[in-house]
Design a protein around this motif. Structure first.
Motif, PDB file in Angstrom:
ATOM      1  N   LEU A 134       4.575   6.260   2.386  1.00  0.00           N
ATOM      2  CA  LEU A 134       4.211   5.449   3.394  1.00  0.00           C
ATOM      3  C   LEU A 134       3.223   6.401   4.017  1.00  0.00           C
ATOM      4  O   LEU A 134       3.046   7.615   4.246  1.00  0.00           O
ATOM      5  N   LEU A 135       1.943   5.606   4.302  1.00  0.00           N
ATOM      6  CA  LEU A 135       0.833   6.333   4.790  1.00  0.00           C
ATOM      7  C   LEU A 135       0.008   5.444   5.613  1.00  0.00           C
ATOM      8  O   LEU A 135      -0.501   4.453   5.130  1.00  0.00           O
ATOM      9  N   ARG A 136       0.261   5.368   6.877  1.00  0.00           N
ATOM     10  CA  ARG A 136      -0.187   4.232   7.747  1.00  0.00           C
ATOM     11  C   ARG A 136      -1.817   4.698   7.913  1.00  0.00           C
ATOM     12  O   ARG A 136      -2.362   5.565   7.937  1.00  0.00           O
ATOM     13  N   VAL A 137      -2.445   3.657   7.897  1.00  0.00           N
ATOM     14  CA  VAL A 137      -3.782   3.786   8.098  1.00  0.00           C
ATOM     15  C   VAL A 137      -4.301   3.878   9.319  1.00  0.00           C
ATOM     16  O   VAL A 137      -5.427   4.131   9.886  1.00  0.00           O
ATOM     17  N   LYS A 193     -13.798  15.803   4.872  1.00  0.00           N
ATOM     18  CA  LYS A 193     -13.852  15.389   6.042  1.00  0.00           C
ATOM     19  C   LYS A 193     -13.523  14.027   6.589  1.00  0.00           C
ATOM     20  O   LYS A 193     -12.966  13.570   7.390  1.00  0.00           O
ATOM     21  N   THR A 194     -13.611  13.117   5.546  1.00  0.00           N
ATOM     22  CA  THR A 194     -12.893  11.559   5.642  1.00  0.00           C
ATOM     23  C   THR A 194     -12.014  11.444   4.341  1.00  0.00           C
ATOM     24  O   THR A 194     -12.355  11.846   3.509  1.00  0.00           O
ATOM     25  N   THR A 195     -10.976  10.960   4.503  1.00  0.00           N
ATOM     26  CA  THR A 195     -10.271  10.337   3.585  1.00  0.00           C
ATOM     27  C   THR A 195     -10.202   8.839   3.385  1.00  0.00           C
ATOM     28  O   THR A 195      -9.989   8.232   4.534  1.00  0.00           O
ATOM     29  N   ASP A 196     -10.190   8.364   2.303  1.00  0.00           N
ATOM     30  CA  ASP A 196     -10.289   6.974   1.900  1.00  0.00           C
ATOM     31  C   ASP A 196      -8.585   6.745   1.765  1.00  0.00           C
ATOM     32  O   ASP A 196      -8.111   6.847   0.718  1.00  0.00           O
ATOM     33  N   ARG A 197      -7.957   6.381   2.776  1.00  0.00           N
ATOM     34  CA  ARG A 197      -6.553   6.143   2.792  1.00  0.00           C
ATOM     35  C   ARG A 197      -6.081   5.076   1.926  1.00  0.00           C
ATOM     36  O   ARG A 197      -5.004   5.031   1.018  1.00  0.00           O
ATOM     37  N   ALA A 198      -7.082   4.134   2.076  1.00  0.00           N
ATOM     38  CA  ALA A 198      -6.849   2.783   0.992  1.00  0.00           C
ATOM     39  C   ALA A 198      -6.785   3.321  -0.425  1.00  0.00           C
ATOM     40  O   ALA A 198      -5.836   2.711  -1.064  1.00  0.00           O
ATOM     41  N   ALA A 199      -7.985   3.903  -0.841  1.00  0.00           N
ATOM     42  CA  ALA A 199      -7.787   4.386  -1.881  1.00  0.00           C
ATOM     43  C   ALA A 199      -6.682   5.423  -2.495  1.00  0.00           C
ATOM     44  O   ALA A 199      -6.192   5.166  -3.461  1.00  0.00           O
ATOM     45  N   MET A 200      -6.462   6.304  -1.476  1.00  0.00           N
ATOM     46  CA  MET A 200      -5.097   7.084  -1.803  1.00  0.00           C
ATOM     47  C   MET A 200      -3.730   6.048  -2.045  1.00  0.00           C
ATOM     48  O   MET A 200      -3.044   6.495  -2.849  1.00  0.00           O
TER      49      MET A 200
END
Ligand code: 5AD
Length: 375
Positions: free
Chosen positions: A149-152, A174-181
């Motif tokens: 589980l990783l909420r955006v 600096k920024t993470t692309d949670r969708a890509a993760m």
């Protein structure tokens, strides 16, 4: 029977109308789709909040690193295994291990905990431990973890940037692309879950429609959403309180607050209210958008409406409850927002309440791991 998918215009209207009849129709429709697509079982996920340490400083969260005044805890492996044993005793198919982004538990320790649970018990293991490098996700998957589980939190990149500052020196980009993760997590073999908060300062109906489009695009297996609950000892809590008392951008006090909290996002009158009605609207629209997903009736909903919140969620498209199995002495310390539901309950009591709520909603407790169905 097939159901017409919900359009973007309908979604935006639902977040703007906010009237009880409109909501009642939407919930009935979502409840019907829920019955057709995932059935009458309510899957129970035993939530174990294994640590409240966190290296991040999310503006909304009560366990953010800068809150040096709060007592921090980390459960031992034995405590975690006893909590998992309760999940088995109560007949749950899944445990969820959740924590802040805690550098004090090593990746290998987590792998050992997962492996120990999988070895002793027939449980699906869901991890909710924040952003990590792919190599770590792979290690945990190898150890037996089933879901992540990783909420955006919000798909609006500017709003996300405003509530989730970069952590200097953390080693995180600096920024993470949670969708890509999330996509990478799926390709490793995890079932993937995400979600958002509803009613963040400045968050609009369009933003929430974008969030729903994102859930659908990723074809998420699990989707948890809930109203944003201001924590008064956090920067965003201060902003939200001022807004609720009529404070508006442009006023002297608002500008002072921006200085003080660092929350620079332009908040407008279009902000969706962080109410239970909006929370239930989101659950219903999530079910209509992603008919096969596992959707919890979340703690945030139960916190706003202690008596009926959980049940209302189950009647609005949700098919999952996450009873809290964290030992009593740690519960009040995992205070991501104030007055969190079940703050002072023993696991058994939380469990019995969950069973009563399932019965009251005329549903049946789930059996088995309760993974995502594909029909
Ligand atoms: N209000 C509502 N939800 C919150 N969360 C964290 N802080 C708050 C808050 N103040 C949610 C976030 C996080 C999850 C564990 O809890 O969405 O991902």
């Amino acid at each position: 029977m097939t159901f017409a998918p919900v359009s973007r215009d309908e979604i935006i209207e639902a977040f703007r109308v906010r009237n009880p009849e409109h909501l009642a129709r939407l919930r009935a429709r979502a409840n019907q789709v829920r019955a057709e697509r995932v059935g009458e079982m309510v899957h129970l996920r035993g939530l174990i909040e294994i640590s409240n340490h966190c290296c991040r400083n999310c503006l909304y969260c009560g366990v953010r690193a800068e809150r040096r005044e709060i007592v921090r805890y980390r459960m031992t492996i034995d405590e975690i295994l006893s909590a998992a044993a309760k999940a088995v005793e109560y007949g749950y198919g899944t445990v969820v291990l959740q924590a802040g982004e805690d550098a004090g538990i090593s990746d290998e320790q987590i792998a050992e905990i997962v492996a120990a649970i999988k070895e002793r018990y027939t449980l699906a293991v869901t991890l909710s431990l924040g952003e990590r490098p792919d190599s770590v996700f792979q290690r945990w998957c190898q150890a037996g973890a089933d879901r992540y589980l990783l909420r955006v939190e919000t798909t609006n990149p500017r709003l996300f940037g405003a509530i989730h500052p970069h952590t200097p020196g953390s080693g995180f980009p600096k920024t993470t692309d949670r969708a890509a993760m999330l996509r990478r997590l799926r390709s490793m073999g995890y079932e993937i879950g995400s979600g958002v908060m509803i009613g963040l300062p400045g968050q609009t109906a369009e933003d929430l429609a974008d969030d729903l489009a994102f859930f659908q695009e990723l074809d998420l297996d699990m989707i948890g959403t809930g109203p944003y609950l201001p924590h008064p000892r956090t920067p965003l809590g201060i902003v939200a309180e001022l807004y609720a008392r009529g404070g508006r951008p442009g006023s002297r006090i608002w500008e002072e607050m921006v200085q003080q909290t660092g929350f620079t996002y332009p908040v407008s009158e279009e902000t969706v209210p962080a109410t239970n009605i909006m929370g239930l609207t989101m659950i219903a629209l999530t079910r209509l958008t992603c008919p096969e997903a596992n959707i919890p009736s979340t703690t945030a909903i139960a916190t706003l409406d202690g008596r009926y919140g959980r049940i209302s969620g189950l009647q609005s498209g949700a098919n999952v409850i996450m009873p809290n199995l964290t030992p009593m002495r740690y519960r009040p310390l995992y205070e991501i927002y104030p007055n969190k539901a079940a703050k002072n309950e023993e696991a058994r009591e939380t469990h019995e309440i969950a069973l009563r709520q399932i019965a009251e909603a005329n549903r049946i407790p789930g059996v088995g791991p309760g993974g995502r169905v594909r029909r």
